[in-house]
Design a protein around this motif. Structure first.
Motif, PDB file in Angstrom:
ATOM      1  N   SER A 181       0.820  -1.215   0.000  1.00  0.00           N
ATOM      2  CA  SER A 181       0.000   0.000   0.000  1.00  0.00           C
ATOM      3  C   SER A 181       0.850   1.260   0.000  1.00  0.00           C
ATOM      4  N   GLN A 182       2.056   1.204   0.599  1.00  0.00           N
ATOM      5  CA  GLN A 182       2.949   2.369   0.682  1.00  0.00           C
ATOM      6  C   GLN A 182       2.198   3.602   1.194  1.00  0.00           C
ATOM      7  N   LEU A 204      -3.368   7.793   4.680  1.00  0.00           N
ATOM      8  CA  LEU A 204      -2.776   8.973   4.059  1.00  0.00           C
ATOM      9  C   LEU A 204      -1.887   8.528   2.908  1.00  0.00           C
ATOM     10  N   GLY A 205      -1.951   9.272   1.834  1.00  0.00           N
ATOM     11  CA  GLY A 205      -1.121   8.959   0.687  1.00  0.00           C
ATOM     12  C   GLY A 205      -1.859   8.129  -0.343  1.00  0.00           C
ATOM     13  N   THR A 206      -1.296   8.114  -1.530  1.00  0.00           N
ATOM     14  CA  THR A 206      -1.880   7.370  -2.643  1.00  0.00           C
ATOM     15  C   THR A 206      -1.696   5.875  -2.427  1.00  0.00           C
ATOM     16  N   HIS A 207      -2.770   5.109  -2.601  1.00  0.00           N
ATOM     17  CA  HIS A 207      -2.663   3.657  -2.439  1.00  0.00           C
ATOM     18  C   HIS A 207      -1.698   3.097  -3.490  1.00  0.00           C
ATOM     19  N   GLY A 208      -0.707   2.378  -3.014  1.00  0.00           N
ATOM     20  CA  GLY A 208       0.329   1.880  -3.904  1.00  0.00           C
ATOM     21  C   GLY A 208       1.517   2.806  -4.000  1.00  0.00           C
ATOM     22  N   GLY A 209       1.376   4.011  -3.458  1.00  0.00           N
ATOM     23  CA  GLY A 209       2.487   4.952  -3.486  1.00  0.00           C
ATOM     24  C   GLY A 209       2.928   5.271  -4.896  1.00  0.00           C
ATOM     25  N   ILE A 210       4.214   5.232  -5.114  1.00  0.00           N
ATOM     26  CA  ILE A 210       4.759   5.569  -6.428  1.00  0.00           C
ATOM     27  C   ILE A 210       4.354   4.557  -7.492  1.00  0.00           C
ATOM     28  N   PHE A 211       3.837   3.391  -7.061  1.00  0.00           N
ATOM     29  CA  PHE A 211       3.466   2.348  -8.010  1.00  0.00           C
ATOM     30  C   PHE A 211       1.987   2.378  -8.378  1.00  0.00           C
ATOM     31  N   HIS A 212       1.256   3.365  -7.862  1.00  0.00           N
ATOM     32  CA  HIS A 212      -0.106   3.595  -8.348  1.00  0.00           C
ATOM     33  C   HIS A 212       0.002   4.132  -9.774  1.00  0.00           C
ATOM     34  N   PRO A 213      -0.892   3.719 -10.687  1.00  0.00           N
ATOM     35  CA  PRO A 213      -0.793   4.246 -12.059  1.00  0.00           C
ATOM     36  C   PRO A 213      -0.782   5.770 -12.077  1.00  0.00           C
ATOM     37  N   ALA A 214       0.102   6.360 -12.887  1.00  0.00           N
ATOM     38  CA  ALA A 214       1.078   5.701 -13.736  1.00  0.00           C
ATOM     39  C   ALA A 214       2.279   5.247 -12.908  1.00  0.00           C
ATOM     40  N   GLY A 234       5.593   4.207 -11.155  1.00  0.00           N
ATOM     41  CA  GLY A 234       6.951   4.728 -11.170  1.00  0.00           C
ATOM     42  C   GLY A 234       7.058   6.230 -11.262  1.00  0.00           C
ATOM     43  N   VAL A 235       5.936   6.937 -11.370  1.00  0.00           N
ATOM     44  CA  VAL A 235       5.972   8.395 -11.498  1.00  0.00           C
ATOM     45  C   VAL A 235       5.964   9.015 -10.105  1.00  0.00           C
ATOM     46  N   PRO A 236       6.990   9.773  -9.732  1.00  0.00           N
ATOM     47  CA  PRO A 236       7.016  10.390  -8.400  1.00  0.00           C
ATOM     48  C   PRO A 236       6.043  11.555  -8.313  1.00  0.00           C
ATOM     49  N   GLY A 237       5.686  11.897  -7.079  1.00  0.00           N
ATOM     50  CA  GLY A 237       4.797  13.023  -6.873  1.00  0.00           C
ATOM     51  C   GLY A 237       4.410  13.146  -5.410  1.00  0.00           C
ATOM     52  N   LYS A 238       3.618  14.153  -5.105  1.00  0.00           N
ATOM     53  CA  LYS A 238       3.184  14.382  -3.728  1.00  0.00           C
ATOM     54  C   LYS A 238       2.368  13.203  -3.223  1.00  0.00           C
ATOM     55  N   TRP A 239       2.692  12.772  -1.993  1.00  0.00           N
ATOM     56  CA  TRP A 239       1.980  11.695  -1.313  1.00  0.00           C
ATOM     57  C   TRP A 239       2.009  10.382  -2.097  1.00  0.00           C
ATOM     58  N   ARG A 240       3.008  10.233  -2.971  1.00  0.00           N
ATOM     59  CA  ARG A 240       3.237   8.966  -3.681  1.00  0.00           C
ATOM     60  C   ARG A 240       4.529   8.371  -3.100  1.00  0.00           C
ATOM     61  N   PHE A 241       4.381   7.683  -1.995  1.00  0.00           N
ATOM     62  CA  PHE A 241       5.541   7.274  -1.215  1.00  0.00           C
ATOM     63  C   PHE A 241       6.224   6.051  -1.821  1.00  0.00           C
ATOM     64  N   ASN A 242       7.510   5.911  -1.482  1.00  0.00           N
ATOM     65  CA  ASN A 242       8.322   4.835  -2.047  1.00  0.00           C
ATOM     66  C   ASN A 242       9.392   4.422  -1.046  1.00  0.00           C
ATOM     67  N   GLY A 243       9.070   3.398  -0.252  1.00  0.00           N
ATOM     68  CA  GLY A 243      10.051   2.911   0.705  1.00  0.00           C
ATOM     69  C   GLY A 243      10.177   3.813   1.911  1.00  0.00           C
ATOM     70  N   LEU A 300      13.374  13.096   0.953  1.00  0.00           N
ATOM     71  CA  LEU A 300      12.956  13.628   2.252  1.00  0.00           C
ATOM     72  C   LEU A 300      11.945  14.737   1.994  1.00  0.00           C
ATOM     73  N   GLU A 301      10.743  14.597   2.564  1.00  0.00           N
ATOM     74  CA  GLU A 301       9.657  15.525   2.271  1.00  0.00           C
ATOM     75  C   GLU A 301       9.066  16.113   3.546  1.00  0.00           C
ATOM     76  N   SER A 302       8.539  17.329   3.414  1.00  0.00           N
ATOM     77  CA  SER A 302       7.794  17.972   4.490  1.00  0.00           C
ATOM     78  C   SER A 302       6.458  18.461   3.934  1.00  0.00           C
ATOM     79  N   TYR A 303       5.383  18.166   4.686  1.00  0.00           N
ATOM     80  CA  TYR A 303       4.036  18.581   4.292  1.00  0.00           C
ATOM     81  C   TYR A 303       3.390  19.398   5.409  1.00  0.00           C
TER      82      TYR A 303
END
Length: 730
Positions: A284-285, A304-314, A316-325, A360-363
Motif C-alpha cells: 500500500s505504501q 494517508l497517501g496514494t494507495h500503492g504509493g509511487i506504483f499507483h498508475p502511472a 513509477g511516477v514520483p509526486g506528492k503523497w506517492r511514497f516509495n520505501g 525527504l519531504e515535508s508537508y
C-alpha cells in the motif's frame, strides 16, 4: 555457429602511440552541473544517499541516520529544505552509522556501530578481535558534531566525540545487532535492543540503565502524549509484525487492533490530533491513521497517501503523497509532517543497506500541501541517454528529464521516474545480486523499442529490461539476464552449478523460472570478470579479459518484446594485437569501429589496479570485416606514484570524441576519435566544490552529441549521491 574473425595486426600497422602528458593538456571551456541531488557540494552540502531513520525536532529540524553514506553523512540534519549539519565521526576508523535516532531539547541519540576493521584497529576505543560493538552515540543538539560525554561513556578518544558512546551489544563480527528503535524525553531514553528482544530504558542525562523488559524483536518506538509507548514488535518477521502499547515501565496496555493484511509497519508517530500514525512498508505504501480509545484499543480511521504509493498508475511516477520505501515519519511542534524514503524501506537484517536513494519531504498539516522536498538519488550508479531523446537520462533505477535551457548548475534535471518495482517484480535481479543496486546503465533504442541494460558494480552480470508504458508506466520490466558464473546463494532456482548462463522471460511475467534458463557449460568458469558492452543495434559484446572478445548478436524479439540471444549464434574474436588483457570495449556499429582499452606485454596488467580501464586504447576500423585495421594507439593516463594516482577507469565515445574518466583525480580526458590526438581535459567546477568522488564502477561515464553540436558527458560521483554532468561545445 561460431564465426572466427582474425585480428592480425603487425607493429607496422599500428599508428604511432600518443603518449599521455598531463602537463601538455589544456583545460577545455565547458560547464559543469549535476543530476540526482538537491545540492552539488559547491556550498558544502549534499543529501545523503540513504536515510534509514529520522527524528524530528520541535523546531522542524530533521535528524537522519543510516549505516552508510560514502562521504560520512550517516547522521545529518535538515531544516526548511536545507541541509544544516553533518554529525561526523560515523564513518571510517571502525565507525558506521545505524538504524535508529532520537532527540530531545538537549541531546541527539543515534544508533551506530564500532568495529576494528578486520582486527587492524586496537586499543580501548575498539572492540577486541572478532567483535563488533553496537550502541548509541550521544551528541549536543546545539552542535551534533560534538559529543556529549557521560561517566560510563567510551570510545572515540581521538576526536570531538570522546566518551560519548554507550555500548549496548558486543557481538561476533558479522552479527547484526543494530539498535532498531530509539525514543527520548527530557529524562528518559528508550532503546529497542532488537538483538536481545528487549526494551531498555536509560536515564537520558546520565545514560545509566533505569529498567528493561522483554519485547519480541522490537523496533521503532513512539511516545504518546500521556507518556505511554507504541512499539513495533516482531521485527525479524515482516509478515508477523504487530503494534503493541506499553507503559513507560513495561506494563502491557490494552490490545492494539489488527493491522490490515499485507501491512508491514516500519515506523510510527503521534499526530497533532492525538491519532497514531503507522507507516506501511507493504504494497500500500501508505500511512495508516488510527483512533485510540481510553482503554488502549485502536481502530483504523483512514489512510494517508496514494494507495500503492509511487506504483499507483502511472507506475513509477514520483509526486506528492506517492511514497516509495518509507523509513521514517514525524511531526514538529508546529504540526508539519515529515516523511523519509529510500526506495526500499528499512534495511534488511544482515545487509549493509538497501537504499535506492533518499527522498525527504515535508508537508503542511492538515492541509497536506508540500513544504519542501530533497533528493539524494544515485549511488554507484551512472547515467545513460535515450539515443532518440538526449533530454532523457536513465540511471540504473531512475529516469531523469533534462531541460538544457536552464543555466543555473543543478537546475537542468527533474525526477521523472523510478524504474524498479519490488512488488510487481520481486524476482528482478537487482534484489538478489550482491551490492543490490541496479547501476551502470546502457539505454538503447532497437527497432523503436526502448531497452535498458545494466551492469553490476563488479561487472559480473548483465541485466536486460524492456518497457511497457501503457501497463507499467515508468517501470523497467525484467526481460533477460546474463551471468558469467553461478551466483552464490539460492537465487535463482534452477541455475547451473558450472559455467555461464542466460535467462529470457519466455512467459513475460518478469519472473526467473528454471525452465527459462539456458546454460553454456562449455564456457567453463573462465569468463569471470569480463567487461560488457551493448551496441546501438542491441548486440551484446563481452571482453573476456585474457582471451579476446565475444559477440552475442541480437536475434530479434519475442512476442513479449524481450530481445533474443543465443550462445549458438555467438561470434568470437581473438585477442587483438597488441593486447594481452582487455579491460574496456566500446563498439560503434555505425562506423564498424571497435575501441579497446587494456594492457599489453609492454604495459602489463597489475592486479592491484584491477578496476582500471588499462594503459592503452586502440581504435580498430572495419572490425567486423575479418581484417580490422588499427587506426591509432593512445597511451592512457597512468601515474601510480602520483598523489592522487592517475589511472583511467571508464571510456565513452560520442560523435568525434573519446572521453576517458580517471579513477581518483576528478579528470575527464578528451581525445579526438578520428586521430587519437589529445584535445584537453575537464574537471568539476566551483558549483561542484571543484571535486567529485571516485568513479567506482566499470561503466561510470557516458556521452552524447546533441543536434546543436554540444557534447554532454555524465560521470558517476561515488561520493555524494549524484551524477556529474559536463556540457562542452568544441
Amino acid at each position: 555457429m561460431n564465426w572466427l574473425h582474425r585480428v592480425c595486426l603487425s607493429a607496422a600497422v599500428l599508428s604511432a602511440a600518443h603518449p599521455f602528458d598531463a602537463s601538455a593538456q589544456a583545460q577545455l571551456t565547458y560547464e559543469t552541473s549535476w543530476i540526482g541531488n538537491s545540492f552539488g557540494f559547491g556550498d558544502g552540502k549534499w543529501v545523503q544517499l540513504d536515510v534509514e531513520a529520522i527524528s524530528v525536532g520541535a523546531d522542524g529540524t530533521v535528524y537522519t541516520n543510516a549505516p552508510w553514506d560514502e562521504s560520512g553523512s550517516e547522521v545529518g540534519a535538515y531544516k526548511g529544505g536545507d541541509k544544516v549539519a553533518v554529525a561526523g565521526n560515523t564513518h571510517g576508523w571502525g565507525n558506521t552509522g545505524g538504524d535508529a535516532i532520537a532527540s530531545n531539547a538537549t541531546y541527539l541519540y543515534a544508533g551506530i556501530s564500532i568495529g576494528n576493521e578486520n582486527n587492524a584497529l586496537v586499543g580501548s576505543d575498539y572492540p577486541p578481535a572478532g567483535t563488533t560493538y553496537y550502541g548509541i552515540t550521544r551528541r549536543l543538539i546545539t552542535n551534533i558534531a560534538t559529543g556529549a560525554p557521560f561517566a560510563s561513556g567510551s570510545g572515540n578518544s581521538a576526536n570531538a566525540t570522546k566518551n560519548s558512546f554507550l555500548r549496548v551489544n558486543a557481538v561476533p563480527t558479522g552479527t547484526d545487532a543494530s539498535i532498531r528503535g530509539l525514543a527520548a524525553t527530557a529524562t528518559q531514553l528508550f532503546v529497542a535492543n532488537t538483538y536481545a528482544n528487549r526494551i531498555e530504558v536509560d536515564d537520558a542525562n546520565t545514560m545509566r540503565r533505569v529498567t528493561s523488559w522483554t519485547v519480541p524483536s522490537p523496533g521503532r518506538i513512539a511516545i504518546d502524549t500521556d507518556g505511554t509507548l507504541w512499539i513495533i514488535q516482531g521485527l525479524q518477521d515482516p509478515a508477523g509484525r504487530s503494534i503493541a502499547h506499553y507503559s513507560p515501565t513495561g506494563a502491557r496496555i490494552g490490545s492494539a487492533g489488527p493491522l490490515p493484511a499485507t501491512t508491514v509497519p516500519v515506523d510510527l508517530t503521534i499526530a497533532p490530533s492525538g491519532q497514531l500514525l503507522v507507516a506501511d512498508g507493504g504494497p500500500s505504501q501508505q500511512i495508516l491513521v488510527y483512533n485510540k480509545t481510553a482503554s488502549g484499543q485502536t481502530t483504523l480511521a483512514g489512510e494517508l497517501g496514494t494507495h500503492g504509493g509511487i506504483f499507483h498508475p502511472a507506475e513509477g511516477v514520483p509526486g506528492k503523497w506517492r511514497f516509495n520505501g518509507i523509513t521514517g515519519i514525524g511531526f514538529d511542534a508546529a504540526g508539519n509532517f515529515y516523511v523519509a524514503q529510500n526506495g526500499f524501506g528499512p534495511r534488511a537484517f544482515g545487509s549493509t543497506f538497501d537504499g535506492e536513494g533518499t527522498v525527504l519531504e515535508s508537508y503542511r498539516w492538515p492541509s497536506h500541501d508540500l513544504n519542501w522536498r530533497l533528493y539524494g538519488l544515485t549511488f554507484v550508479d551512472g547515467g545513460s541517454f535515450d539515443p532518440l531523446q538526449p533530454a532523457s537520462v536513465f540511471s540504473g533505477s531512475k529516469h531523469f528529464s533534462l531541460d538544457y535551457r536552464q543555466t543555473t548548475p543543478g537546475s537542468e534535471w527533474s525526477y521523472a521516474g523510478f524504474t524498479l518495482n519490488r512488488f510487481q517484480y520481486p524476482d528482478d535481479p537487482t534484489f538478489h545480486l550482491p551490492k543490490g543496486v541496479r547501476g551502470e546503465p546502457m539505454v538503447r533504442r532497437v527497432n523503436g523499442k526502448l531497452l535498458l541494460y545494466t551492469v553490476d558494480m563488479y561487472s559480473h552480470y548483465l541485466s536486460v529490461y524492456r518497457f511497457d508504458s501503457a501497463n507499467d508506466g515508468q517501470v523497467a520490466i525484467p526481460s533477460g539476464f546474463f551471468a558469467e558464473n553461478p551466483i552464490p546463494g539460492t537465487w535463482p532456482a534452477g541455475q547451473p552449478t558450472y559455467g555461464e548462463w542466460m535467462w529470457r522471460d519466455l512467459n513475460g511475467d518478469g519472473h526467473v523460472d528454471a525452465s527459462e534458463i539456458t546454460a553454456n557449460p562449455s564456457s567453463g568458469n573462465s569468463v569471470e570478470d569480463g567487461v560488457w558492452w551493448v551496441d546501438s543495434l542491441g548486440n551484446i559484446w563481452i571482453g573476456e579479459l585474457g582471451t579476446g572478445i565475444r559477440e552475442l548478436p541480437l536475434q530479434g524479439f519475442d512476442s513479449f518484446g524481450n530481445p533474443i540471444y543465443t550462445y549458438a549464434s555467438a561470434k568470437t574474436y581473438p585477442m587483438p594485437q597488441p593486447f594481452s588483457r582487455v579491460a574496456r570495449i566500446v563498439y560503434d556499429a555505425s562506423s564498424d569501429a571497435m575501441y579497446v582499452s587494456g594492457y599489453s606485454s609492454a604495459y602489463p596488467y597489475d592486479a592491484s589496479h584491477w578496476k582500471e580501464a588499462g594503459r592503452l586504447l586502440v581504435r580498430y576500423d572495419n572490425w567486423s570485416s575479418g581484417t580490422p585495421q588499427a587506426r591509432y594507439t593512445i597511451m592512457l593516463p597512468w601515474n601510480v606514484t602520483a598523489d592522487p594516482q592517475q589511472t583511467p577507469v571508464g571510456v565513452a565515445v560520442a560523435g568525434n570524441y573519446i572521453f576517458v574518466a580517471e579513477l581518483y583525480t576528478n579528470r575527464v580526458d578528451v581525445y579526438d576519435a578520428r586521430n587519437g590526438q589529445q584535445v584537453g581535459y575537464m574537471t568539476p567546477g566551483a558549483s561542484m566544490g571543484g571535486t567529485s568522488g571516485w568513479v567506482d564502477v566499470y561503466l561510470g561515464i557516458s556521452a552524447i552529441e546533441r543536434s546543436n553540436g554540444e557534447y554532454v558527458v555524465l560521470v558517476e560521483d561515488d561520493a555524494r549521491a549524484k551524477i556529474l554532468m559536463y556540457r562542452w561545445t568544441p
